[in-house]
Design an enzyme around this catalytic site. Sequence first.
Site, mmCIF file in Angstrom:
data_model
loop_
_atom_site.group_PDB
_atom_site.id
_atom_site.type_symbol
_atom_site.label_atom_id
_atom_site.label_comp_id
_atom_site.label_asym_id
_atom_site.label_seq_id
_atom_site.Cartn_x
_atom_site.Cartn_y
_atom_site.Cartn_z
ATOM 1 N N CYS A 89 115.368 13.260 50.489
ATOM 2 C CA CYS A 89 116.233 12.232 49.788
ATOM 3 C C CYS A 89 117.663 12.139 50.161
ATOM 4 O O CYS A 89 118.409 13.003 50.200
ATOM 5 C CB CYS A 89 116.250 12.814 48.033
ATOM 6 S SG CYS A 89 117.143 11.611 47.327
ATOM 7 N N CYS A 239 118.852 3.437 49.203
ATOM 8 C CA CYS A 239 117.702 4.720 49.387
ATOM 9 C C CYS A 239 117.938 5.448 50.812
ATOM 10 O O CYS A 239 117.903 4.402 51.787
ATOM 11 C CB CYS A 239 116.519 4.057 49.382
ATOM 12 S SG CYS A 239 115.259 5.475 49.604
#
Length: 320
Positions: A89, A239
């Site tokens: 992530c 993202c």
Amino acid sequence: MSEPIRVIDSHTGGEPTRIVVSGVPDLRGGSVLDQMHVFNGELDHFRSAIVNEPRGWDAMVGALLVPSEHPDCDYGVIFFNNVGSLWMCGHGTIGLGVTLKYLGVAGLGTQKVESPVGVIEFELLDDHTVELTNVPSYRYRKDVEINVPGYGLAHGDIAWGGNWFFLMKDHRQQLELGNVRQLTEYCTSVVHSLSAQGIVGEDGKPIDHVELFSQTDNPSADARNFVLCPGLQYDRSPCGTGTSAKVACLLADEVIAPGEVWRQESIVGSIFEASAVWNEDQSRCIPTIRGTAYITADAQMILQDNDNLRFGIGKSESLQ
Ligand code: PYC
């Protein structure tokens, strides 16, 4: 009642991260990938308790700091969301850097951390800005046709940026914040169609992130995106792993040169600055992502024994 669990919440470009800093369960050591398998298999109720309602909510991404045996790393990290763990992530790594600075356990400078898919390096540039060097990323397949029932034919690139992405341009959707419901429905149909049509990442890995692109009016950005994550929540940030997948495609298409900055805007208007360089045989690129994060809470989570919902709605320890 178990010991209180201390968490630090932050947001990176609008996307929340909740880092567990005390009360981390023992995952029996080994590689961070091994520890992630133990976490997935035996401690899913803990994941749910941290990120799901009533303490969290569907967009929350959690992180556990775990021991690492990797010679270059002081510790490891496992990220997770409302439905399971994530391979990697990027926004969460930016949140991690800012959290460590807030806690006073790290100063400005570079750190290496082991994720389940490889070593990530990140540099804290100031109290809020982190630049991360991600795991090697690449485009696996270009311009793959997909039939999205109710919407028609579209195309996308399949790329790895620490998670598997389907990156689409000809989706005919308007990437506006007011359209989040429609965008979520569209991307959900794409995820189902990918699976139904056998469109997968390398080695048959499921593609669980969909990333739509469009132009942007923002002069500070090169493109806007909308990213749907596996728990059917959209990423408020651009993202990190998705932007890594994007720069891998841009580099392969020679839209950007090695090291050239690509400014990726999210659906909420936050921006990551990204670039990538080739590895030696040009089979992979190494993406760099720069973004900012802010602390939003420093809290103790309490799990009371007689609370039937202490592990989150829909979860009990026996449901592991
Ligand atoms: O920033 O890589 C990322 C990410 C993945 C899922 C949510 N954010």
